[in-house]
Design a protein around this motif. Structure first.
Motif, PDB file in Angstrom:
ATOM      1  N   ASN A   1       0.815  -1.218   0.000  1.00 18.62           N
ATOM      2  CA  ASN A   1       0.000   0.000   0.000  1.00 18.62           C
ATOM      3  C   ASN A   1       0.847   1.266   0.000  1.00 18.62           C
ATOM      4  OD1 ASN A   1      -2.610  -1.196   0.092  1.00 18.62           O
ATOM      5  ND2 ASN A   1      -2.259  -1.711   2.246  1.00 18.62           N
TER       6      ASN A   1
ATOM      7  N   LYS B   1      -8.162   4.017  -3.235  1.00 17.94           N
ATOM      8  CA  LYS B   1      -8.112   2.944  -2.238  1.00 17.94           C
ATOM      9  C   LYS B   1      -7.322   3.368  -1.006  1.00 17.94           C
ATOM     10  CE  LYS B   1      -6.547  -1.076  -0.507  1.00 17.94           C
ATOM     11  NZ  LYS B   1      -5.268  -1.460   0.073  1.00 17.94           N
TER      12      LYS B   1
ATOM     13  N   ARG C   1      -1.997   7.865   3.259  1.00 15.97           N
ATOM     14  CA  ARG C   1      -3.414   7.643   3.522  1.00 15.97           C
ATOM     15  C   ARG C   1      -4.119   8.938   3.943  1.00 15.97           C
ATOM     16  NH1 ARG C   1      -3.596   1.758   6.578  1.00 15.97           N
ATOM     17  NH2 ARG C   1      -2.311   0.670   5.054  1.00 15.97           N
TER      18      ARG C   1
ATOM     19  N   GLN D   1      -3.460  -4.858  14.614  1.00 20.49           N
ATOM     20  CA  GLN D   1      -2.751  -5.288  13.390  1.00 20.49           C
ATOM     21  C   GLN D   1      -2.621  -4.103  12.424  1.00 20.49           C
ATOM     22  OE1 GLN D   1      -4.585  -8.660  11.269  1.00 20.49           O
ATOM     23  NE2 GLN D   1      -3.295  -8.303   9.490  1.00 20.49           N
ATOM     24  N   ILE D   2      -3.692  -3.373  12.252  1.00 18.74           N
ATOM     25  CA  ILE D   2      -3.664  -2.256  11.294  1.00 18.74           C
ATOM     26  C   ILE D   2      -2.789  -1.113  11.811  1.00 18.74           C
ATOM     27  CG2 ILE D   2      -5.104  -0.583  10.058  1.00 18.74           C
ATOM     28  CD1 ILE D   2      -7.413  -2.640  10.368  1.00 18.74           C
TER      29      ILE D   2
ATOM     30  N   HIS E   1      -9.081   2.938   7.695  1.00 18.16           N
ATOM     31  CA  HIS E   1      -8.497   1.883   8.527  1.00 18.16           C
ATOM     32  C   HIS E   1      -7.537   2.465   9.561  1.00 18.16           C
ATOM     33  CE1 HIS E   1      -8.722  -2.439   6.722  1.00 18.16           C
ATOM     34  NE2 HIS E   1      -9.733  -2.151   7.502  1.00 18.16           N
TER      35      HIS E   1
ATOM     36  N   LEU F   1     -10.230   3.555   1.763  1.00 19.39           N
ATOM     37  CA  LEU F   1     -10.195   2.364   2.626  1.00 19.39           C
ATOM     38  C   LEU F   1      -9.080   2.470   3.669  1.00 19.39           C
ATOM     39  CD1 LEU F   1     -10.661  -1.343   1.786  1.00 19.39           C
ATOM     40  CD2 LEU F   1      -8.796  -0.644   3.241  1.00 19.39           C
ATOM     41  N   ASN F   2      -7.851   2.655   3.203  1.00 20.48           N
ATOM     42  CA  ASN F   2      -6.736   2.599   4.163  1.00 20.48           C
ATOM     43  C   ASN F   2      -6.732   3.807   5.107  1.00 20.48           C
ATOM     44  OD1 ASN F   2      -5.253   1.197   1.413  1.00 20.48           O
ATOM     45  ND2 ASN F   2      -5.247   0.049   3.313  1.00 20.48           N
TER      46      ASN F   2
ATOM     47  N   LYS G   1       2.331   4.727   7.169  1.00 17.82           N
ATOM     48  CA  LYS G   1       1.031   4.669   6.498  1.00 17.82           C
ATOM     49  C   LYS G   1       0.344   6.033   6.454  1.00 17.82           C
ATOM     50  CE  LYS G   1       0.285  -0.161   7.892  1.00 17.82           C
ATOM     51  NZ  LYS G   1      -0.447  -1.106   8.759  1.00 17.82           N
TER      52      LYS G   1
ATOM     53  N   HIS H   1     -11.155  -8.189  12.203  1.00 12.24           N
ATOM     54  CA  HIS H   1      -9.852  -7.616  11.857  1.00 12.24           C
ATOM     55  C   HIS H   1      -9.361  -6.772  13.034  1.00 12.24           C
ATOM     56  CE1 HIS H   1      -7.641  -5.521   8.251  1.00 12.24           C
ATOM     57  NE2 HIS H   1      -6.847  -6.252   8.982  1.00 12.24           N
TER      58      HIS H   1
ATOM     59  N   VAL I   1      -3.680  -3.118  -4.763  1.00  9.82           N
ATOM     60  CA  VAL I   1      -4.230  -4.388  -4.291  1.00  9.82           C
ATOM     61  C   VAL I   1      -5.253  -4.105  -3.209  1.00  9.82           C
ATOM     62  CG1 VAL I   1      -2.189  -5.767  -4.789  1.00  9.82           C
ATOM     63  CG2 VAL I   1      -2.402  -4.658  -2.590  1.00  9.82           C
ATOM     64  N   ASP I   2      -6.273  -4.915  -3.166  1.00  9.34           N
ATOM     65  CA  ASP I   2      -7.325  -4.673  -2.187  1.00  9.34           C
ATOM     66  C   ASP I   2      -7.975  -5.992  -1.796  1.00  9.34           C
ATOM     67  OD1 ASP I   2      -9.128  -3.440  -0.561  1.00  9.34           O
ATOM     68  OD2 ASP I   2     -10.248  -2.423  -2.158  1.00  9.34           O
ATOM     69  N   ARG I   3      -7.890  -6.323  -0.561  1.00 15.64           N
ATOM     70  CA  ARG I   3      -8.672  -7.412   0.023  1.00 15.64           C
ATOM     71  C   ARG I   3      -8.377  -7.385   1.525  1.00 15.64           C
ATOM     72  NH1 ARG I   3      -9.357 -13.011  -2.900  1.00 15.64           N
ATOM     73  NH2 ARG I   3     -11.591 -12.712  -2.781  1.00 15.64           N
ATOM     74  N   ILE I   4      -9.384  -7.481   2.326  1.00 19.71           N
ATOM     75  CA  ILE I   4      -9.167  -7.481   3.773  1.00 19.71           C
ATOM     76  C   ILE I   4      -8.851  -8.909   4.212  1.00 19.71           C
ATOM     77  CG2 ILE I   4     -10.266  -7.085   6.018  1.00 19.71           C
ATOM     78  CD1 ILE I   4     -11.763  -4.718   4.666  1.00 19.71           C
TER      79      ILE I   4
HETATM   80  C1  CS2 Z   1      -4.723  -2.321   6.359  1.00 19.63           C
HETATM   81  C2  CS2 Z   1      -4.584  -3.062   5.034  1.00 19.63           C
HETATM   82  O1  CS2 Z   1      -3.152  -3.259   7.837  1.00 19.63           O
HETATM   83  C3  CS2 Z   1      -3.431  -2.281   7.138  1.00 19.63           C
HETATM   84  O2  CS2 Z   1      -2.711  -1.286   7.097  1.00 19.63           O
HETATM   85  O3  CS2 Z   1      -5.204  -1.040   6.132  1.00 19.63           O
HETATM   86  O4  CS2 Z   1      -3.885  -4.254   5.168  1.00 19.63           O
HETATM   87  C4  CS2 Z   1      -5.950  -3.310   4.379  1.00 19.63           C
HETATM   88  O5  CS2 Z   1      -6.675  -4.289   5.086  1.00 19.63           O
HETATM   89  C5  CS2 Z   1      -5.812  -3.765   2.949  1.00 19.63           C
HETATM   90  O6  CS2 Z   1      -5.032  -2.824   2.261  1.00 19.63           O
HETATM   91  C6  CS2 Z   1      -7.183  -3.925   2.304  1.00 19.63           C
HETATM   92  O7  CS2 Z   1      -7.074  -3.983   0.947  1.00 19.63           O
END
Ligand code: CS2
Length: 498
Positions: A197, A301, A389, A377-378, A309, A305-306, A385, A373, A235-238
């Motif tokens: 990412n 993305k 982001r 971890q995130i 997150h 998303l991130n 990050k 999740h 790439v994208d998938r949780i």
């Molecule tokens: C999350 C990503 O751990 C992280 O930083 O934001 O791993 C997130 O789950 C993926 O990018 C989803 O595509």
């Protein structure tokens, strides 16, 4: 009479495939005929729930040249779990409504633990049949200071590899050695695809590898320019980390023991720049998209998303939400995320219908109860990050004279979370080597003004422009002051209404 001893489950393996329950999908191709066209660095859960699945799809459609040789750059854990099961593992799709769909993936042919067998990895990278190298090595694996646009001189692995001719330890060191051998042996061109990412991840890898090579062997840097393609990819998938409960449930459903299955959501995206001088796998049949320019998708993305997150992760650490579904179960959090998305979405350069559709799916994805999740971890490596982001959209808004209150608030949450103490006074560990290495940390117990002043001198995060923006500094100080006074949720309630 004593209870009968339970019969141990057989280990998942090629031999066990034919007797798995009918509902479990499995390779229908002859794994023995598959050759490795892909080398992958970083064989974590993400790779195994994403690229390895698309390779398995391609093999299932009759291709034979797109097997994977995967490498762990540090730990032997994945190899130790998967080698005794012929590198097979279960991929469990969880949409939260039904029983997970289980599928055994067969695309990984071998797992190399780089520190144990550096030569084997270099040989795989140099092999003429290797046409693609993919990477999931996390943001810090690139050893590159994005704000400064050069190698991260403080990264111990990069320093070690620049200073020695011995076996490499970093991803860049292995790529360098593999490419050096490709040149020596006249191997054909290859495409490198980073899947982390990072903004412009192909370009970032190109810059990092070129500078690394220029410092060690300038002629190789020129050769790389002519013989290596760098394809950026979004790439994208949780994919949350696998838990023991996941293992037990999957073993029971398989009737076999799988030491390391992976679980993921059904939604996914892999958008890749089409730069493949020697052909590529027909991944579009799996829904992978090949485009000329990935940047608009990547920004969408990373920022939607991130960015959310990272907000949820900092909030989770401070306010005690352990998982993403738990955090987005709170109405204040949902309301705040909509504000954050309003700000970030307006900075995108993509068809508004595309971003609106993407955004609209995020809350249901985050709320998936079957994927707990972890916010911890995130929160890992957050200092690497936050820039792409949150600070990139923030810069765009400041430049356009637009308000950025929600973005500033998330940056303040992150700063607060670096203190490693939650709003109830309970300590938690801050897992962020980039932050830990930074010498300018504020004193423990410093107030909002002193803390913000210290953080603005963290150049890898804030660059040299944001510290000069007084309005930003004041807004950040006020947001942090509120969080210190009211706690993260209290300060959030002030912003979005209790
Ligand atoms: C999350 C990503 O751990 C992280 O930083 O934001 O791993 C997130 O789950 C993926 O990018 C989803 O595509």
């Amino acid at each position: 009479m004593s209870a009968p001893a339970s019969i141990p489950l057989p280990r998942l393996s090629d031999a066990v495939l034919p007797v798995l329950p009918a509902a479990v999908a499995r390779p229908a191709y002859d794994r023995g005929k598959v050759t490795a066209g892909i080398v992958h660095l970083g064989v974590g859960a993400f790779h195994r729930a994403h690229q390895a699945v698309f390779a398995d799809d391609a093999l299932g459609r009759g291709e034979t040249g797109w097997g994977i040789v995967a490498a762990s750059l540090r730990s032997a854990a994945t190899r130790d779990a998967l080698a005794p099961q012929d590198c097979l593992y279960t991929f469990a799709l969880r949409d939260g409504s039904s029983r997970p769909a289980l599928r055994v993936i067969g695309s990984i042919k071998r797992i190399i633990v780089a520190p144990e067998e550096p030569e084997v990895l270099i040989a795989a990278l140099a092999a003429p049949q290797t046409r693609i190298v993919t990477l999931t090595i996390t943001e810090k694996g690139y050893g590159f200071d994005i704000a400064a646009g050069r190698l991260d001189g403080g990264d111990p692995a990069i320093r070690a590899d620049l200073g020695t001719e011995g076996p490499p330890v970093s991803a860049l060191g292995f790529l360098f050695e593999g490419l050096r051998r490709r040149r020596a042996e006249g191997a054909p061109p290859v495409t490198l695809i980073p899947c982390d990412n990072l903004p412009k991840n192909g370009e970032t890898l190109r810059k990092a590898l070129t500078e690394f090579s220029r410092r060690k062997e300038p002629a190789l840097a020129d050769w790389i320019g002519d013989n290596v393609a760098f394809a950026s990819s979004m790439v994208d998938r949780i994919v949350p980390g696998t838990t023991d409960a996941d293992r037990e449930a999957i073993d029971a459903a398989l009737g076999a023991r799988d030491a390391w299955p992976v679980v993921a959501e059904p939604a996914f995206d892999w958008i890749v720049e089409d730069r493949f001088p020697r052909g590529r796998p027909p991944f579009e049949a799996s829904g992978v998209r090949f485009v000329a320019d990935v940047e608009p998708y990547e920004h969408m993305k990373l920022r939607l998303l991130n960015g959310a997150h990272t907000a949820i992760a900092a909030l989770g650490r401070l306010a005690g939400f352990e998982t993403v579904p738990e955090a987005v179960g709170h109405p204040l959090v949902r309301r705040f995320l909509e504000r954050l998305w309003d700000e970030s979405e307006a900075t995108l350069r993509i068809d508004p219908q595309v971003s609106a559709e993407y955004r609209g799916k995020l809350l249901p994805r985050f709320a998936n109860p079957a994927l707990p999740h972890k916010t911890a971890q995130i929160a890992t490596d957050a200092s690497l990050k936050v820039p792409q982001r949150l600070l990139e959209p923030l810069r765009a808004r400041l430049a356009a004279g637009q308000a950025a209150d929600a973005l500033v608030f998330v940056v303040a949450l992150w700063i607060r979370s670096c203190g490693g103490v939650d709003d109830a006074g309970k300590p938690f560990s801050v897992n962020d080597p980039g932050y830990e290495r930074w010498p300018g940390k504020p004193e423990a117990g410093a107030g909002a003004a002193a803390t913000v002043e210290a953080f603005l001198r963290f150049p890898a995060v804030f660059g040299d422009d944001l510290p000069r923006n007084t309005a930003f500094a004041v807004a950040l100080r006020d947001a942090l002051g509120d969080i210190m006074r009211l706690g993260a949720l209290g300060a959030l309630a002030e912003r979005v209404g209790a």
